[in-house]
Scaffold this active site. Sequence first.
Site, short mmCIF file in Angstrom:
data_model
loop_
_atom_site.label_atom_id
_atom_site.label_comp_id
_atom_site.label_asym_id
_atom_site.label_seq_id
_atom_site.Cartn_x
_atom_site.Cartn_y
_atom_site.Cartn_z
N GLU A 66 0.82 -1.22 0.00
CA GLU A 66 0.00 0.00 0.00
C GLU A 66 0.85 1.26 0.00
O GLU A 66 1.63 1.48 0.94
CB GLU A 66 -0.90 0.02 1.24
CG GLU A 66 -1.74 1.28 1.35
CD GLU A 66 -2.43 1.42 2.70
OE1 GLU A 66 -3.43 2.15 2.78
OE2 GLU A 66 -1.95 0.80 3.68
N GLU B 12 -11.68 2.86 6.27
CA GLU B 12 -10.55 3.10 7.17
C GLU B 12 -10.49 4.59 7.52
O GLU B 12 -9.66 5.32 7.00
CB GLU B 12 -9.24 2.63 6.50
CG GLU B 12 -8.07 2.55 7.46
CD GLU B 12 -6.77 2.22 6.76
OE1 GLU B 12 -6.16 1.21 7.10
OE2 GLU B 12 -6.37 2.99 5.86
#
Length: 276
Positions: A142, A241
């Site tokens: 990521e 998130e």
Amino acid sequence: MPRFAANLTMLYPDRPFLDRFACAARDGFTAVEFFFPYAYPAAELAARLCDHGLQLVFFNATPRTDPAERGIACLPGRGHEFRDGFLRALDYAEALGCARLHVMPGRMPADADRRRLHATYVENLAWACGLAAHGRRTVLIEPINPRDVPDFFLTRQDQAHAIVQEVGSPCLKVQMDLYHCQIVEGDLAAKLREHLPTGRVGHLQIAGVPDRHEPDSGEVNFAYLFDVIDSLGYDGWIGCEYHPRQGDAPGGTSAGLGWLHRSRRPTYPDPGPVRG
């Protein structure tokens, strides 16, 4: 319609972690993700998932021993520690039925040789993918914005996709967090159209920009992006998130889920004027 997973590390902060599974199920989530499972026995977490009919879709592979660290996979001299941590993560993934493990590279030490960091990261990813393949699991990487995590090794989508291609394993994919991508690169619709069709994106995540609250706040039109994601045929999960606007106020996460309920309403084409 996109499929959303509640990030239990960030959502429901007013509740103890093990109680958050019930909160997510009550609010209509069928999947969850979280950062680290290692503070709890795998059997306890598995029971919470089973009791509430939830699927675990992602967690971080390497435990955080130092709060300042954001992974160790690119750091020379930490190979044994990385591999021990990944083996433990595979045990948890097996017990929890989780198909995706996020491998964080870490922060670049001052005056480090970036080429050496890159080579270490690629070597560790190739090793991890070799093990992940046996369980048909996906390793995720990521890009994270350097404002939130200064000196993070991986910051851009093109950098992540180049690493995926270099490793050359079908088990390695990009975790595309649109919050981080907006801060670093912007042009999110174009980035989605560029990268989703490649098949190299294994997970999406969202949060409002710039404050990392609900995705109906800030500068990004997520309702539009959800339509773009649908149009591109993405059938994976989107992790929620973000930090709820109401913080740890009781019920604050649930109160802020209006965006989620709106995204689940079917839309119909305008039939035009009614003719007599």
